[in-house]
Each structure stands twice: as C-alpha cells, then as structure tokens.
Write a protein that holds these residues in place. Structure first.
Motif, short mmCIF file in Angstrom:
data_model
loop_
_atom_site.label_atom_id
_atom_site.label_comp_id
_atom_site.label_asym_id
_atom_site.label_seq_id
_atom_site.Cartn_x
_atom_site.Cartn_y
_atom_site.Cartn_z
N TRP A 1 0.86 -1.19 0.00
CA TRP A 1 0.00 0.00 0.00
C TRP A 1 0.89 1.23 0.00
O TRP A 1 1.75 1.37 0.86
N ARG B 1 -1.53 9.72 4.92
CA ARG B 1 -2.41 9.49 6.06
C ARG B 1 -3.87 9.56 5.62
O ARG B 1 -4.28 10.50 4.97
N SER B 2 -4.65 8.54 6.01
CA SER B 2 -6.05 8.50 5.63
C SER B 2 -6.77 7.48 6.50
O SER B 2 -6.38 6.32 6.55
N SER B 3 -7.84 7.91 7.15
CA SER B 3 -8.61 6.96 7.95
C SER B 3 -9.36 5.98 7.04
O SER B 3 -9.55 4.82 7.39
N ASP C 1 -6.91 3.33 6.32
CA ASP C 1 -6.72 2.48 7.50
C ASP C 1 -7.81 1.42 7.60
O ASP C 1 -7.53 0.26 7.92
N LYS D 1 -7.24 -1.24 4.83
CA LYS D 1 -6.10 -2.12 5.15
C LYS D 1 -6.48 -3.17 6.20
O LYS D 1 -6.02 -4.30 6.14
N GLN D 2 -7.34 -2.80 7.14
CA GLN D 2 -7.77 -3.76 8.15
C GLN D 2 -8.68 -4.84 7.57
O GLN D 2 -8.77 -5.93 8.11
N PRO E 1 -2.29 -8.08 6.26
CA PRO E 1 -1.85 -6.68 6.39
C PRO E 1 -0.77 -6.37 5.34
O PRO E 1 0.20 -7.10 5.21
N THR F 1 3.23 -1.13 4.11
CA THR F 1 2.71 0.22 3.86
C THR F 1 3.84 1.21 3.70
O THR F 1 4.73 1.29 4.55
N LEU G 1 4.21 5.06 3.60
CA LEU G 1 3.45 6.26 3.94
C LEU G 1 4.22 7.49 3.48
O LEU G 1 5.29 7.79 4.00
#
Length: 160
Positions: free
Chosen positions: A120, A124-126, A129, A132-133, A138, A141, A143
């Motif tokens: 990935w 930053r991005s909720s 997130d 990805k979960q 997993p 990542t 970033l």
C-alpha cells in the motif's frame, strides 16, 4: 500480486486545522509520479496496481504510466466512475455522483479490489486504515508525507 496506490486529493488542501487557525493548508497534493516512484522503489517487480483516488485529474495522468516499459510496465486497475477534479467538491463532500447507494456499491467494490494486494502506497487516511484492516493480509505500507510543515517528501516504511 498487486499493490495499491491511494492518491488522496479532494478536500485535503482545504484543511486549515481546527477552527481554520492556520493561514496555510495543512496538507498539499502529491502527484501520481511521487506514488509511482515509491512503489517502484519498494517493489520493482510489481506490475499490477490498484489505483484509488478521488481526483479525476489523477485518472487523466494514468496513460503516462500505464503499460510503459520505461515505467516498469505497470498495469493500472481502477473504477471508472464520476470523480471531482481537485477540491471542486468542497469540504467533506464525498459523493460526487450524488447517489449514496451507488457510492456505497463503489466502496464495496474497492474493498474487493484491494483485498489481495500486498503493498500500500499512500498518505495518512482513515479511509485507507479501514481498507487495510479489511484486507486478507496486512500490507506492507509506504506512507508518503504530504504535510506542508515538512520541507521535503520523506518516506517512512511501516508494517501493516
């Protein structure tokens, strides 16, 4: 095998902090070449890329990279759907189609598309997130930092 590039644009340049206290937007746009370079560095052999973006301008840039030998023969996969260009949707307007049911179906398709990927690349991005979960494993990542406080685009490598 596949990797995900998540290019978050839209309202990130409209974020001036809590209560709009800053005179400068907290984030800046990173462009598709920034993400492609990070992906190539992390996984030079990877060819299949699931592209997630809220910006039609990013989709318009894909032909510069898609299946080009000098770009490592990357093959981009993305949903053809209505998107805003840049920040034209305004603050937290996440439904460019105007159809919430269609947007929900799009989110479910996105979750299926990324579920088997192992890498990935994004900021930053909720939203990222959560995706990805929900992935089978997993992902590794990468970033990228897009904060205006940073003078350069530093890359940090974290595990899922």
């Amino acid at each position: 095998p596949c990797g995900v590039i998540h290019v978050r644009h839209a309202d990130v340049v409209l974020n001036f902090g809590w209560g709009n206290r800053s005179s400068v937007a907290r984030y800046q746009y990173l462009e598709l070449p920034d993400y492609v370079a990070a992906l190539r560095q992390a996984a030079p052999e990877l060819q299949n890329v699931v592209l997630l973006t809220d910006d039609q301008n990013v989709i318009d840039d894909v032909p510069k990279f898609d299946q080009k030998p000098e770009q490592g023969n990357l093959k981009f996969h993305y949903l053809k759907r209505k998107r805003f260009r840049g920040a034209e949707g305004g603050w937290e307007n996440h439904f460019p189609s105007g159809n919430r049911k269609e947007e929900l179906m799009t989110l479910l398709r996105i979750q299926q598309m990324v579920s088997k990927c192992s890498l990935w690349v994004g900021t930053r991005s909720s939203f990222a997130d959560v995706l990805k979960q929900l992935m089978d494993q997993p992902p590794k990542t990468i970033l990228l930092q897009n904060q205006n406080e940073l003078q350069d685009k530093k890359t940090t490598d974290t595990k899922g």
